[in-house]
Design a protein around this motif. Structure first.
Motif, mmCIF file in Angstrom:
data_model
loop_
_atom_site.group_PDB
_atom_site.id
_atom_site.type_symbol
_atom_site.label_atom_id
_atom_site.label_comp_id
_atom_site.label_asym_id
_atom_site.label_seq_id
_atom_site.Cartn_x
_atom_site.Cartn_y
_atom_site.Cartn_z
ATOM 1 N N ALA A 264 38.183 67.861 33.039
ATOM 2 C CA ALA A 264 37.441 68.501 34.127
ATOM 3 C C ALA A 264 37.836 67.921 35.486
ATOM 4 O O ALA A 264 37.981 68.664 36.472
ATOM 5 C CB ALA A 264 35.947 68.338 33.898
ATOM 6 N N GLU A 265 38.029 66.612 35.539
ATOM 7 C CA GLU A 265 38.424 65.987 36.806
ATOM 8 C C GLU A 265 39.776 66.508 37.280
ATOM 9 O O GLU A 265 39.967 66.799 38.469
ATOM 10 C CB GLU A 265 38.470 64.464 36.643
ATOM 11 C CG GLU A 265 37.093 63.817 36.550
ATOM 12 C CD GLU A 265 37.139 62.332 36.217
ATOM 13 O OE1 GLU A 265 36.092 61.679 36.354
ATOM 14 O OE2 GLU A 265 38.223 61.831 35.815
ATOM 15 N N GLN A 266 40.724 66.653 36.343
ATOM 16 C CA GLN A 266 42.044 67.171 36.713
ATOM 17 C C GLN A 266 41.959 68.634 37.125
ATOM 18 O O GLN A 266 42.589 69.059 38.104
ATOM 19 C CB GLN A 266 43.019 67.015 35.544
ATOM 20 C CG GLN A 266 44.432 67.500 35.829
ATOM 21 C CD GLN A 266 45.135 66.681 36.894
ATOM 22 O OE1 GLN A 266 45.470 65.534 36.708
ATOM 23 N NE2 GLN A 266 45.359 67.295 38.049
ATOM 24 N N ALA A 267 41.180 69.424 36.377
ATOM 25 C CA ALA A 267 41.008 70.842 36.722
ATOM 26 C C ALA A 267 40.378 70.983 38.103
ATOM 27 O O ALA A 267 40.785 71.844 38.899
ATOM 28 C CB ALA A 267 40.144 71.534 35.671
ATOM 29 N N ALA A 268 39.392 70.139 38.399
ATOM 30 C CA ALA A 268 38.741 70.181 39.713
ATOM 31 C C ALA A 268 39.744 69.875 40.821
ATOM 32 O O ALA A 268 39.779 70.559 41.858
ATOM 33 C CB ALA A 268 37.584 69.183 39.743
ATOM 34 N N ALA A 269 40.574 68.853 40.592
ATOM 35 C CA ALA A 269 41.580 68.491 41.602
ATOM 36 C C ALA A 269 42.565 69.626 41.833
ATOM 37 O O ALA A 269 42.925 69.939 42.985
ATOM 38 C CB ALA A 269 42.314 67.226 41.160
ATOM 39 N N LEU A 270 43.000 70.270 40.752
ATOM 40 C CA LEU A 270 43.964 71.365 40.865
ATOM 41 C C LEU A 270 43.367 72.584 41.560
ATOM 42 O O LEU A 270 44.072 73.330 42.237
ATOM 43 C CB LEU A 270 44.482 71.750 39.477
ATOM 44 C CG LEU A 270 45.398 70.720 38.801
ATOM 45 C CD1 LEU A 270 45.587 71.057 37.329
ATOM 46 C CD2 LEU A 270 46.746 70.648 39.501
ATOM 47 N N LYS A 271 42.068 72.788 41.376
ATOM 48 C CA LYS A 271 41.385 73.939 41.972
ATOM 49 C C LYS A 271 40.771 73.627 43.330
ATOM 50 O O LYS A 271 40.212 74.512 43.981
ATOM 51 C CB LYS A 271 40.286 74.439 41.024
ATOM 52 C CG LYS A 271 40.791 75.231 39.826
ATOM 53 C CD LYS A 271 41.393 76.558 40.255
ATOM 54 C CE LYS A 271 41.584 77.503 39.076
ATOM 55 N NZ LYS A 271 42.241 78.774 39.498
ATOM 56 N N GLY A 272 40.832 72.359 43.759
ATOM 57 C CA GLY A 272 40.254 71.987 45.041
ATOM 58 C C GLY A 272 38.740 72.045 45.046
ATOM 59 O O GLY A 272 38.112 72.396 46.053
ATOM 60 N N LEU A 273 38.149 71.700 43.908
ATOM 61 C CA LEU A 273 36.693 71.729 43.761
ATOM 62 C C LEU A 273 36.184 70.348 43.383
ATOM 63 O O LEU A 273 36.961 69.460 43.008
ATOM 64 C CB LEU A 273 36.293 72.729 42.675
ATOM 65 C CG LEU A 273 36.660 74.193 42.903
ATOM 66 C CD1 LEU A 273 36.413 75.001 41.630
ATOM 67 C CD2 LEU A 273 35.863 74.775 44.067
ATOM 68 N N SER A 274 34.871 70.174 43.433
ATOM 69 C CA SER A 274 34.275 68.925 42.977
ATOM 70 C C SER A 274 34.131 68.963 41.460
ATOM 71 O O SER A 274 34.159 70.042 40.839
ATOM 72 C CB SER A 274 32.897 68.728 43.607
ATOM 73 O OG SER A 274 31.981 69.693 43.098
#
Length: 254
Positions: free
Chosen positions: A226-236
């Motif tokens: 989830a942390e990596q997905a958030a970083a890739l999507k520019g989200l928290s």
């Protein structure tokens, strides 16, 4: 609030500390998990977990690696289990051209039979696709799998493949590999998948994310995905967790 949409907590890898593994997931904020029963051995153990824990749901199906062992009565057995309130999908099903255990023609037959069953039961399907992108897409189209849709589990294909899956109503699920330094393609694909079609998973005990790569995976590690997905999507982390959990609940009718 996270949803591990694909895990194998009944695996022998967890025999020594299964309850502790599940508790760690709960402690990390994982509120739902789907355990996958994929053959004669793992379907009963998956059902046991779903009955024991309120937050664990079940998908039942026949894995392509084991396709050669499936009998007609196994298909009937899977159909009967879908009456259980905790069974939310048929899967994991599909094609696997990496392990040479079941001939391709048998894999194709078993895959088609289970898509047809899912359509009869109006249940989503969870797709296992290893080194078989072209044939998986062709069979999904020929069998009109878009009528039920489902999840492309541990997606490893190109954006072109992902677009075709999205067009057929599938969600795209990502796991530990998106945390790997050299995983250029999965990261690029994830950035392009619409937020309302994105799911997260561990596939525990397999595909362990960084920083635990090489060790046993477990459901609590979906947080690193989830942390990596958030970083890739520019989200928290909170935003990606809320979005992907909502997607999972809607996709599986929970």
């Amino acid at each position: 609030m996270l949803f591990d949409t694909h895990t194998h907590l009944d695996s022998a890898a967890f025999d020594e500390d299964r309850e502790a593994v599940i508790q760690r997931a709960v402690d990390q904020g994982i509120t739902r998990m789907i355990n996958i029963g994929f053959n004669r051995e793992t379907i009963p153990t998956t059902m046991q977990l779903a009955e024991k824990y309120d937050f664990i749901y079940a998908a039942v199906g026949w894995h392509p690696v084991d396709a050669i062992a499936m009998k007609e009565e196994d298909l009937e057995w899977i159909a009967s289990l879908t009456a259980h309130r905790k069974v939310v999908a048929i899967g994991e099903i599909g094609l696997d051209y990496h392990w040479d255990t079941s001939p391709k023609e048998i894999q194709h037959k078993v895959f088609r039979q289970q898509i047809q069953l899912a359509k009869e039961l109006n249940l989503p399907i969870v797709i296992h696709n290893r080194d078989a992108h072209e044939d998986v897409l062709r069979i999904l189209k020929e069998e009109k799998a878009s009528e039920v849709g489902g999840v492309m589990h541990s997606f490893s294909g190109s954006w072109e493949t992902a677009k075709q899956c999205l067009h057929m109503g599938f969600h795209i699920s990502f796991g530990g590999p998106i945390t790997f330094k050299n995983a250029k393609q999965p990261k690029e694909v994830l950035t392009q998948v619409p937020l309302d079609r994105l799911l997260l998973e561990t596939d525990a005990p397999y595909l362990t994310p960084h920083p635990f790569r090489g060790k046993r995976n477990e459901s609590s590690y979906v947080k690193y995905v989830a942390e990596q997905a958030a970083a890739l999507k520019g989200l928290s982390l909170e935003e990606i967790s809320e979005i992907t959990t909502r997607n999972g609940l809607e996709r599986f009718g929970i």
